[in-house]
Design a protein around this motif. Structure first.
Motif, PDB file in Angstrom:
ATOM      1  N   SER A 274       0.703  -1.208   0.284  1.00 17.01           N
ATOM      2  CA  SER A 274       0.073   0.196   0.082  1.00 17.01           C
ATOM      3  C   SER A 274       0.986   1.250   0.026  1.00 17.01           C
ATOM      4  CB  SER A 274      -0.870   0.050   1.349  1.00 17.01           C
ATOM      5  OG  SER A 274      -0.001  -0.110   2.252  1.00 17.01           O
ATOM      6  N   GLY A 275       2.169   1.200   0.556  1.00 21.90           N
ATOM      7  CA  GLY A 275       2.974   2.237   0.421  1.00 21.90           C
ATOM      8  C   GLY A 275       3.394   2.454  -0.905  1.00 21.90           C
ATOM      9  N   LEU A 276       3.564   1.401  -1.632  1.00 22.33           N
ATOM     10  CA  LEU A 276       4.112   1.710  -2.972  1.00 22.33           C
ATOM     11  C   LEU A 276       2.867   2.610  -3.876  1.00 22.33           C
ATOM     12  CD1 LEU A 276       5.610  -1.480  -3.821  1.00 22.33           C
ATOM     13  CD2 LEU A 276       6.855   0.731  -3.133  1.00 22.33           C
ATOM     14  N   ALA A 277       1.568   1.936  -3.694  1.00 16.26           N
ATOM     15  CA  ALA A 277       0.316   2.561  -4.008  1.00 16.26           C
ATOM     16  C   ALA A 277       0.380   4.206  -3.720  1.00 16.26           C
ATOM     17  CB  ALA A 277      -0.778   1.711  -4.074  1.00 16.26           C
ATOM     18  N   HIS A 278       0.509   4.366  -2.470  1.00 16.15           N
ATOM     19  CA  HIS A 278       0.531   5.650  -1.904  1.00 16.15           C
ATOM     20  C   HIS A 278       1.184   6.609  -2.712  1.00 16.15           C
ATOM     21  CE1 HIS A 278       0.214   8.588   1.504  1.00 16.15           C
ATOM     22  NE2 HIS A 278       1.151   8.987   1.158  1.00 16.15           N
ATOM     23  N   ARG A 279       2.380   6.528  -2.914  1.00 19.20           N
ATOM     24  CA  ARG A 279       3.150   7.082  -3.636  1.00 19.20           C
ATOM     25  C   ARG A 279       3.048   7.463  -5.161  1.00 19.20           C
ATOM     26  NH1 ARG A 279       6.968   3.826  -0.563  1.00 19.20           N
ATOM     27  NH2 ARG A 279       7.876   4.839   1.168  1.00 19.20           N
ATOM     28  N   LEU A 280       2.345   6.498  -5.670  1.00 23.57           N
ATOM     29  CA  LEU A 280       1.829   6.256  -7.022  1.00 23.57           C
ATOM     30  C   LEU A 280       0.623   7.456  -7.150  1.00 23.57           C
ATOM     31  CD1 LEU A 280       2.121   4.615  -9.768  1.00 23.57           C
ATOM     32  CD2 LEU A 280       0.191   3.417  -9.248  1.00 23.57           C
ATOM     33  N   ILE A 281      -0.292   7.110  -6.182  1.00 23.38           N
ATOM     34  CA  ILE A 281      -1.284   8.092  -6.258  1.00 23.38           C
ATOM     35  C   ILE A 281      -0.985   9.706  -5.968  1.00 23.38           C
ATOM     36  CG2 ILE A 281      -3.418   9.091  -4.809  1.00 23.38           C
ATOM     37  CD1 ILE A 281      -3.979   6.070  -4.360  1.00 23.38           C
ATOM     38  N   GLY A 288      -1.276  15.471 -12.262  1.00 31.01           N
ATOM     39  CA  GLY A 288      -2.845  15.841 -12.900  1.00 31.01           C
ATOM     40  C   GLY A 288      -3.110  14.557 -13.857  1.00 31.01           C
ATOM     41  N   ASP A 289      -2.279  13.644 -13.961  1.00 35.03           N
ATOM     42  CA  ASP A 289      -2.807  12.544 -15.265  1.00 35.03           C
ATOM     43  C   ASP A 289      -2.102  11.484 -14.743  1.00 35.03           C
ATOM     44  OD1 ASP A 289      -3.447  11.205 -17.697  1.00 35.03           O
ATOM     45  OD2 ASP A 289      -2.535  12.517 -18.784  1.00 35.03           O
ATOM     46  N   ALA A 290      -2.600  10.125 -14.861  1.00 36.17           N
ATOM     47  CA  ALA A 290      -1.842   8.967 -14.623  1.00 36.17           C
ATOM     48  C   ALA A 290      -1.112   8.288 -15.756  1.00 36.17           C
ATOM     49  CB  ALA A 290      -3.018   7.707 -14.279  1.00 36.17           C
ATOM     50  N   GLY A 291      -1.603   8.689 -16.886  1.00 41.23           N
ATOM     51  CA  GLY A 291      -0.712   8.337 -18.023  1.00 41.23           C
ATOM     52  C   GLY A 291       0.931   8.400 -18.073  1.00 41.23           C
ATOM     53  N   PRO A 292       1.226   9.506 -17.859  1.00 42.91           N
ATOM     54  CA  PRO A 292       2.914   9.510 -17.860  1.00 42.91           C
ATOM     55  C   PRO A 292       3.427   8.993 -16.626  1.00 42.91           C
ATOM     56  CG  PRO A 292       1.942  11.852 -17.213  1.00 42.91           C
ATOM     57  CD  PRO A 292       0.882  11.020 -17.924  1.00 42.91           C
ATOM     58  N   VAL A 293       2.777   8.865 -15.387  1.00 37.33           N
ATOM     59  CA  VAL A 293       3.321   8.049 -14.326  1.00 37.33           C
ATOM     60  C   VAL A 293       3.193   6.672 -14.513  1.00 37.33           C
ATOM     61  CG1 VAL A 293       2.706   7.559 -11.690  1.00 37.33           C
ATOM     62  CG2 VAL A 293       2.182   9.756 -12.675  1.00 37.33           C
ATOM     63  N   ILE A 294       2.050   6.160 -15.235  1.00 33.38           N
ATOM     64  CA  ILE A 294       2.204   4.642 -15.430  1.00 33.38           C
ATOM     65  C   ILE A 294       3.131   4.251 -16.554  1.00 33.38           C
ATOM     66  CG2 ILE A 294       0.893   2.750 -16.507  1.00 33.38           C
ATOM     67  CD1 ILE A 294      -0.120   3.677 -13.618  1.00 33.38           C
ATOM     68  N   ALA A 295       3.329   4.956 -17.465  1.00 30.45           N
ATOM     69  CA  ALA A 295       4.273   4.815 -18.361  1.00 30.45           C
ATOM     70  C   ALA A 295       5.701   4.747 -17.994  1.00 30.45           C
ATOM     71  CB  ALA A 295       4.340   6.029 -19.556  1.00 30.45           C
ATOM     72  N   GLY A 296       6.058   5.649 -16.800  1.00 28.85           N
ATOM     73  CA  GLY A 296       7.270   5.901 -16.212  1.00 28.85           C
ATOM     74  C   GLY A 296       7.452   4.475 -15.457  1.00 28.85           C
ATOM     75  N   GLU A 297       6.644   3.897 -14.608  1.00 30.62           N
ATOM     76  CA  GLU A 297       6.752   2.704 -13.904  1.00 30.62           C
ATOM     77  C   GLU A 297       6.981   1.756 -15.009  1.00 30.62           C
ATOM     78  OE1 GLU A 297       6.011   2.215 -10.487  1.00 30.62           O
ATOM     79  OE2 GLU A 297       6.464   4.277 -10.431  1.00 30.62           O
ATOM     80  N   ILE A 342      -5.486   5.804 -12.406  1.00 31.07           N
ATOM     81  CA  ILE A 342      -4.614   4.689 -12.369  1.00 31.07           C
ATOM     82  C   ILE A 342      -5.234   3.475 -12.916  1.00 31.07           C
ATOM     83  CG2 ILE A 342      -3.315   2.983 -10.929  1.00 31.07           C
ATOM     84  CD1 ILE A 342      -2.906   5.457  -9.299  1.00 31.07           C
ATOM     85  N   VAL A 343      -6.357   3.033 -12.335  1.00 31.08           N
ATOM     86  CA  VAL A 343      -7.147   1.876 -13.111  1.00 31.08           C
ATOM     87  C   VAL A 343      -7.434   1.784 -14.432  1.00 31.08           C
ATOM     88  CG1 VAL A 343      -8.981   0.098 -12.580  1.00 31.08           C
ATOM     89  CG2 VAL A 343      -7.927   1.185 -10.777  1.00 31.08           C
ATOM     90  N   ASP A 344      -7.934   2.844 -14.870  1.00 32.72           N
ATOM     91  CA  ASP A 344      -8.597   3.071 -16.241  1.00 32.72           C
ATOM     92  C   ASP A 344      -7.397   3.409 -16.995  1.00 32.72           C
ATOM     93  OD1 ASP A 344     -10.914   3.359 -15.265  1.00 32.72           O
ATOM     94  OD2 ASP A 344     -11.471   5.419 -15.307  1.00 32.72           O
ATOM     95  N   THR A 345      -6.222   3.777 -16.666  1.00 28.11           N
ATOM     96  CA  THR A 345      -5.412   4.027 -17.486  1.00 28.11           C
ATOM     97  C   THR A 345      -4.391   2.717 -18.163  1.00 28.11           C
ATOM     98  OG1 THR A 345      -4.679   6.319 -17.085  1.00 28.11           O
ATOM     99  CG2 THR A 345      -3.068   5.124 -17.940  1.00 28.11           C
TER     100      THR A 345
END
Length: 418
Positions: A274-281, A288-297, A342-345
């Motif tokens: 959950s700590g990893l998910a906390h930092r992701l949120i 302001g957008d999950a797209g670049p964050v998910i791409a980076g992961e 995050i889920v939708d992306t």
């Protein structure tokens, strides 16, 4: 004249408590624990204080125990453990046959813990700990470095609490339940406050709140935290729970069994997820957008935390319930929107659903808690489930959690190394 089974012309062979214990390979008190859990029937001796047991029923239980200790062939040799605590089936989970989500919605964490332990719902119960136990645990925790992780603090507190309990080696159900009802509030009481003096009485969620966040508590947020604790009480044989059962199989006392669970909990694939998910949120909220964050992961070769669960084909029911409760909090809106993003992306490329780690992260972010607060909530909640599994394991044959190793090294004889 031997006892006669109703409707049968064949005599029913009855065993004494001592004979039943010898056949099962357990202590006499464990035989009565089987009775209290509905695994054996008993009949009082007329005019006496003892009980007798149907020999066929005892023999059947002994056969089941032997099959279990040898592993289930149908599962490919993997260890299979019979349990009456949690069932996970068709994307739902149940505590002693009762819908766990409904339990968490209607009852407090302490009430759910009592249900797991005893099969009885003790309405309004709260757990309290004696001051000496809490003080010893606090002193031990306060000696740790400031950067110490929450699970390390809880593990030290559990060890300290054990030293204050001279009866910890009594593994009877009554003694273990007494220890559990004081250990859990001791663990919470040993955690340092974040900003202001936290509550030291009332429901456990109220006492835990001030040790997780500097924000003032409101009733709605406290209810959500209590719901999270109730949802996380148990989840079948997770890695930490299996460690607890191994310790209990070796007849480690309850404090040591809980310490074993806390040791496993620190893994990033378990309690720390959950700590990893906390930092992701938080990253999604910043950008302001999950797209670049998910791409980076994904570019870094990391799995997306908070998504997917091997036991559920759809959304984790714990996540669904916790998201629904968070939706009632006005200040949880941004974190919930980020979690949905995050889920939708991710769903554009793979069919992964939210698990409880993502929902717990939405709770910790929206309530101003640090990233590791979810690990604390998880550990405190799961302690009750660990105790339930330890109680079950104490009624089983000792040291049965002993799988056989498959040696794949060099065949002997090998020359002595130079």
């Amino acid at each position: 004249m031997p006892d006669q089974a109703p409707g049968s012309s064949h005599p029913e062979r009855r065993l004494s408590t001592k004979e039943a214990a010898e056949l099962l390979g357990v202590k006499p008190e464990t035989v009565y624990a089987y009775v209290s859990r509905g695994q054996l029937g008993s009949r009082r001796v007329p005019g006496g204080r003892g009980s007798t047991f149907d020999a066929r029923e005892v023999e059947a239980l002994a056969r089941r125990n032997r099959r279990e200790s040898a592993g289930s062939p149908a599962s490919g040799g993997e260890l299979s453990v019979r349990t009456r605590i949690t069932l996970i089936e068709k994307d739902q989970y149940y505590f002693r046959g009762v819908d766990a989500v409904e339990l968490a919605a209607r009852h407090s964490y302490e009430e759910i813990a009592e249900w797991l332990w005893t099969g009885r719902l003790n309405a309004g119960i709260t757990f309290t700990a004696p001051d000496p136990s809490v003080e010893i645990a606090r002193r031990a925790v306060s000696a740790l470095p400031e950067h110490t992780d929450p699970t390390d603090r809880l593990r030290v507190a559990a060890v300290a609490a054990a030293t204050a309990d001279p009866l910890r080696f009594d593994l009877s159900e009554e003694a273990v339940l007494g220890a559990a009802r004081t250990l859990i509030p001791t663990l919470v009481g040993a955690l340092p406050p974040v900003l202001y003096a936290p509550k030291e009485d009332g429901p456990l969620a109220h006492r835990l709140w001030g040790r997780l966040t500097p924000r003032e508590a409101d009733e709605a947020s406290l209810d959500v935290l209590d719901t999270a604790l109730g949802l996380l009480v148990d989840h079948d044989l997770a890695a930490s729970t299996l460690a607890v059962r191994v310790a209990a199989s070796a007849r480690a006392h309850a404090y040591a069994a809980v310490s074993a669970g806390l040791g496993v909990l620190e893994g990033p694939l378990h309690g720390a997820a959950s700590g990893l998910a906390h930092r992701l949120i938080e990253q999604v909220l910043e950008q302001g957008d999950a797209g670049p964050v998910i791409a980076g992961e994904l570019r870094a070769g990391r799995r997306i935390p908070g998504l997917g669960h091997r036991l559920y084909s759809g959304e984790d029911p714990r996540a669904h319930a916790l998201f629904a409760r968070l939706a009632e909090l006005p200040h949880a809106g941004p974190a919930l929107a980020a979690a949905r993003d995050i889920v939708d992306t991710t769903a554009r490329h793979t069919a992964l659903h939210a698990n409880v780690d993502l929902a717990l992260a939405a709770l910790t972010v929206s309530c101003g808690m640090p990233a590791n607060a979810g690990e604390t909530v998880f550990a405190v909640a799961r302690t009750a489930g660990w105790i339930a599994h330890a109680l079950e394991e104490y009624t089983e044959r000792p040291l049965r959690m002993r799988p056989e190793g498959q040696y794949v090294g060099p065949r002997p004889p090998q020359p002595l190394p130079e």
